[in-house]
Motif scaffolding. Structure first.
Motif, PDB file in Angstrom:
ATOM      1  N   HIS A 100       0.829  -1.208   0.000  1.00 19.13           N
ATOM      2  CA  HIS A 100       0.000   0.000   0.000  1.00 19.13           C
ATOM      3  C   HIS A 100       0.867   1.263   0.000  1.00 19.13           C
ATOM      4  CE1 HIS A 100      -3.482  -2.524   0.486  1.00 19.13           C
ATOM      5  NE2 HIS A 100      -2.836  -3.155   1.445  1.00 19.13           N
ATOM      6  N   GLU A 126       2.073   1.832  -3.516  1.00 19.55           N
ATOM      7  CA  GLU A 126       0.960   2.356  -4.315  1.00 19.55           C
ATOM      8  C   GLU A 126       0.751   3.842  -4.076  1.00 19.55           C
ATOM      9  OE1 GLU A 126      -3.883   1.774  -4.701  1.00 19.55           O
ATOM     10  OE2 GLU A 126      -2.713   0.240  -3.663  1.00 19.55           O
ATOM     11  N   ASP A 170      -7.850  12.317  -2.434  1.00 24.25           N
ATOM     12  CA  ASP A 170      -9.026  11.649  -2.995  1.00 24.25           C
ATOM     13  C   ASP A 170      -8.650  10.424  -3.830  1.00 24.25           C
ATOM     14  OD1 ASP A 170      -7.864  13.532  -4.768  1.00 24.25           O
ATOM     15  OD2 ASP A 170      -9.646  13.481  -6.049  1.00 24.25           O
ATOM     16  N   TRP A 219      -6.804   7.614  -0.767  1.00 25.51           N
ATOM     17  CA  TRP A 219      -7.385   7.377   0.553  1.00 25.51           C
ATOM     18  C   TRP A 219      -7.467   5.885   0.863  1.00 25.51           C
ATOM     19  CZ3 TRP A 219     -11.785   4.555   1.318  1.00 25.51           C
ATOM     20  CH2 TRP A 219     -12.606   4.333   0.211  1.00 25.51           C
ATOM     21  N   GLN A 220      -7.627   5.034  -0.151  1.00 26.91           N
ATOM     22  CA  GLN A 220      -7.716   3.595   0.115  1.00 26.91           C
ATOM     23  C   GLN A 220      -6.398   3.021   0.643  1.00 26.91           C
ATOM     24  OE1 GLN A 220      -9.345   2.363  -3.658  1.00 26.91           O
ATOM     25  NE2 GLN A 220     -11.384   2.097  -2.743  1.00 26.91           N
ATOM     26  N   PRO A 221      -5.232   3.334   0.038  1.00 25.27           N
ATOM     27  CA  PRO A 221      -3.987   2.859   0.649  1.00 25.27           C
ATOM     28  C   PRO A 221      -3.752   3.441   2.048  1.00 25.27           C
ATOM     29  CG  PRO A 221      -3.588   3.565  -1.606  1.00 25.27           C
ATOM     30  CD  PRO A 221      -4.990   3.927  -1.274  1.00 25.27           C
ATOM     31  N   LEU A 269      -6.112   4.176   4.227  1.00 28.67           N
ATOM     32  CA  LEU A 269      -6.995   3.400   5.101  1.00 28.67           C
ATOM     33  C   LEU A 269      -6.422   2.011   5.344  1.00 28.67           C
ATOM     34  CD1 LEU A 269      -9.668   3.164   6.648  1.00 28.67           C
ATOM     35  CD2 LEU A 269     -10.738   2.435   4.502  1.00 28.67           C
ATOM     36  N   ALA A 270      -5.921   1.374   4.291  1.00 30.41           N
ATOM     37  CA  ALA A 270      -5.338   0.035   4.432  1.00 30.41           C
ATOM     38  C   ALA A 270      -4.139   0.057   5.374  1.00 30.41           C
ATOM     39  CB  ALA A 270      -4.936  -0.508   3.060  1.00 30.41           C
TER      40      ALA A 270
END
Length: 177
Positions: free
Chosen positions: A129, A132, A145, A148-150, A152-153
């Protein structure tokens, strides 16, 4: 932690008015701060200054991602330290863990060329992550925007590893007391 156990200084920690949580947080953030300062200095003086490589995205956003990655990676290190009995055993354990993490994270070899099972397993690794989000921010100028997923991970992986480490550390301390 292992070195303190080997040298007998962990007993000094046990008699101090600090909790295992405070001991772990001190270990995580003391090393994290040193690495963060070195990373920022490298980006500023080497990448931008000496090499004149433009950085597309926000250095502050990247540093926030680096802090989350350091939290997760240090928590993993503390967890592995609670499993090892000695520094040589910890070193061998780190070799067995860190080399595959680095090679399969997407930073050295593209994840797209890996078998699907390996790609899925590596989603549990913080390094995947971080690579990434680092590539997205520094190379492509992505904003929060887009990453945000990496983030959060990394926060989830770090929190889980920290909780597991804290539980094992408390257990280790209880056995020593």
């Amino acid at each position: 932690l292992i070195r303190e156990r080997e040298h007998g200084t962990i007993e000094h920690l046990l008699v101090m008015p600090v909790t295992p949580l405070e001991i772990m947080l001190a270990k995580v953030w003391s090393m994290g701060l040193v690495v963060m300062v070195a990373a920022l200095a490298s980006l500023t003086f080497v990448v931008r200054g000496a090499l004149h490589v433009p950085i597309q995205g926000s250095v502050a956003l990247f540093m926030c991602g680096a802090a989350l990655h350091l939290f997760a990676a240090t928590s993993m290190g503390i967890f592995l330290a609670t499993l090892a009995r000695s520094m040589p055993q910890f070193g061998m354990l780190m070799v067995l863990v860190l080399i595959p993490l680095e090679l399969l994270s997407g930073g050295v070899t593209p994840r797209e060329s890996m078998p699907l099972l390996v790609r899925e397993i590596m989603l549990a690794a913080p390094t995947t992550h971080f690579v990434e989000l680092g590539q997205a921010i520094l190379y492509r100028g992505a904003g929060f925007d887009a990453v945000w997923q990496p983030f959060l991970a990394l926060a989830l992986i770090g929190s889980i590893l920290f909780a597991l480490s804290l539980a094992r550390f408390r257990k280790t301390i209880a056995l020593m007391a």
